[in-house]
Design an enzyme around this catalytic site. Structure first.
Site: not given
Length: 561
Positions: A230, A164
């Protein structure tokens, strides 16, 4: 290379005499029996004697002989490989795997859809990996690739990154190129994720794909794990990756973990230094709310929620309750030792040389001196406190009944969540007393006029343990040799710390050897989380080379990680 005195022995001459003869005996044995291996067993034996006698510990020894580049990496120097690698990263950037703080479940929130596209891209771009690996998907979109080694007695090597990226939806007119176009221009690859952290993910995949194509077969099991969230605390990704790996390998079942982070590779005091983070600071948010009766602003009470909360904010900001701190087990002590031992003596400040050579250094003065060098350095050794959110009032002529501020703190590695929370409460209590307010329901007067409540973020976490950072640790040796092989024999590996957090905070039970380092020279990856994020094409290839050499160095069956 100089050595660092640790203690004054009660019988100095006897201790040194005994230590010297032990050293000579081991050296003679090593010379007689010497055979090459990635780590010199003689050095490890000498280190043990050093620690047992209490005479010296050479904190910043580097592997000798220095590691050289493997045959796998030689192909990385060609213009064709450079071009192809840039295209692979560019393609990954074009898929907008953005995560937001309010992401819903993967089954219902359409914002997860690009992750399926990203998986398809990886499948098409790295066909050999997808034939050779066992792929497990957890948490919806988090990927675990396992390459089973031929020796099941060896603990696996775990290399991680995250899929991400932070959103890039504002200030688009300030970007040189749109954030998800993945433009390659002038030796740079532009776009969101180019520096955090698709560069690492694609470098890992490219390295392993190339090694498999070149005939590599792992001796030690290799695991690649890529979380999906994350940037929003890793609750779906890293948490489930940890759960899966713990279920397969058990507590401390992984030999070594390398994730993003650290301070890159930089020339400091005349020497090139690789600075992996061997610890992360802790994390907490203090949510402080003042509640009182409201009313019309034309007839105000003497004190208002906004006024009192402002006094609390000022008291916290003006306080020196959090002080810099360095211990001999600190990564910063290790870093200073490396600079003293390997830096250009004409460039290394006297205070560093004097500190490291001292038998009894003033660690409090060392911490303050280090903290004064830069704001970044200060908050490597000191708990931070920053008011980041403030909310009060809904109408200009109405007294706010509630006022709320959030303070974010990154907790010094020698402190704890509990210590920091108590510090906040101790700073707030005098104000609550002075203005007849309760504090979390505790009254300090007979007629309190309101309440101050302090709550804490659910995701609060203590600082991580400190990973080993001397050659007595085979894992640190693996890391340092990989640095030498990929960046040059003259590059020094020195410990550092992180002021932020990575997915590794969830992996603490998997391994004692956790290193956080994005393999790039300072200046080759820029603008993380902001406009014009970019990485040099050559810097991206540096990352591919490092991960290749890391895998090679860890794949020695004689190493017990």
């Amino acid at each position: 290379m100089g050595r660092l005195p640790l203690h004054n022995s009660p019988n100095k001459s006897s201790s040194v005499y005994s230590f010297t003869w032990k050293l000579l005996a081991i050296a003679a044995t090593c010379l007689a029996l010497y055979t090459w291996s990635p780590f010199n067993d003689c050095h490890r034996s000498i280190s043990r004697v050093s620690l047992e006698t209490g005479a010296y510990e050479d904190i910043c020894s580097q592997p000798e002989p220095a590691a050289s580049q493997s045959n796998f990496s030689k192909a990385y120097s060609t213009p064709e490989f450079l071009e192809e690698s840039a295209k692979r990263l560019s393609g990954a950037i074009k898929i907008p795997t953005m995560t937001y703080d309010d992401m819903g479940p993967v089954e219902t929130d359409e914002r997860w859809a690009p992750f399926a596209d990203f998986h398809e891209y990886l499948f098409e771009t790295y066909p050999v990996i997808h034939k050779a690996a066992n792929l497990t998907i957890v948490g919806g979109y988090s990927l675990i690739y396992t390459f089973k080694g031929s020796d099941s007695s060896l603990k696996p090597l775990l290399l991680t990154a995250h899929q991400d990226v932070v959103p890039a939806v504002t200030s688009l007119d300030r970007w040189t190129y749109p954030p998800f176009d993945g433009v390659i221009d002038g030796g740079w690859i532009y776009g969101r994720g180019s520096s955090d952290c698709k560069n690492n993910l694609i470098a890992l995949m490219t390295a392993v794909e190339h090694m498999l194509n070149s005939g590599w077969k792992p001796t030690r099991t290799l695991i690649l794990a890529f979380g999906q969230d994350e940037e929003i605390s890793g609750f779906s990704g890293a948490v489930n990756i940890d759960k899966h790996l713990k279920g397969v390998y058990g507590k401390n079942g992984i030999g070594m973990i390398v994730d993003e982070g650290g301070m890159g590779l930089d020339k400091q005091y005349g020497v090139q230094v690789a600075l992996p983070a061997i610890a992360e600071k802790g994390y907490t948010n203090a949510i402080i709310e003042v509640d009182m009766l409201g009313g019309h602003s034309s007839v105000p009470s003497r004190y208002t929620t906004i006024g009192i909360l402002s006094k609390i904010v000022s008291a916290i900001e003006d306080s020196n309750a959090f002080q810099p701190r360095v211990e001999k087990s600190s990564p910063i002590w290790g870093y200073l030792s490396c600079i003293a031992q390997h830096g250009d003596k004409s460039e290394v400040p006297d205070w560093i040389k004097q500190t490291i050579s001292s038998n009894n250094p003033d660690l409090k003065a060392v911490a303050e001196k280090f903290a004064q060098t830069t704001p970044q350095n200060r908050y490597m050794v000191q708990t931070s406190k920053a008011a980041t959110l403030f909310n009060a009032g809904i109408k200009v002529n109405a007294l706010a009944e509630s006022a709320v501020v959030t303070f974010n703190s990154r907790i010094d590695i020698f402190s704890s969540v509990e210590e920091v929370q108590n510090t906040y409460l101790n700073l707030i209590e005098p104000i609550a007393q002075a203005y007849s307010l309760r504090l979390n329901g505790t009254s300090f007067s007979e007629s309190p006029i309101g309440n101050v409540s302090v709550t804490w973020a659910e995701e609060s976490s203590d600082p991580t343990p400190i990973s080993p950072f001397t050659l007595a640790s085979p894992a640190w040796g693996v890391f340092a040799r990989a640095v030498q092989a990929s960046f040059g024999s003259d590059v020094i590996s020195a410990p550092s710390a992180m002021t932020g957090n990575t997915d590794t905070r969830y992996y603490l039970d998997l391994s004692e050897n956790i290193y956080r380092w994005s393999p790039a020279r300072v200046g080759s990856r820029l603008n993380v989380h902001t406009v014009d994020e970019k990485i040099m094409t050559s810097g991206h290839v540096d990352g591919i080379r490092f991960f290749t050499e890391l895998i090679v160095q860890a794949d020695d069956k004689s190493l017990e990680l």
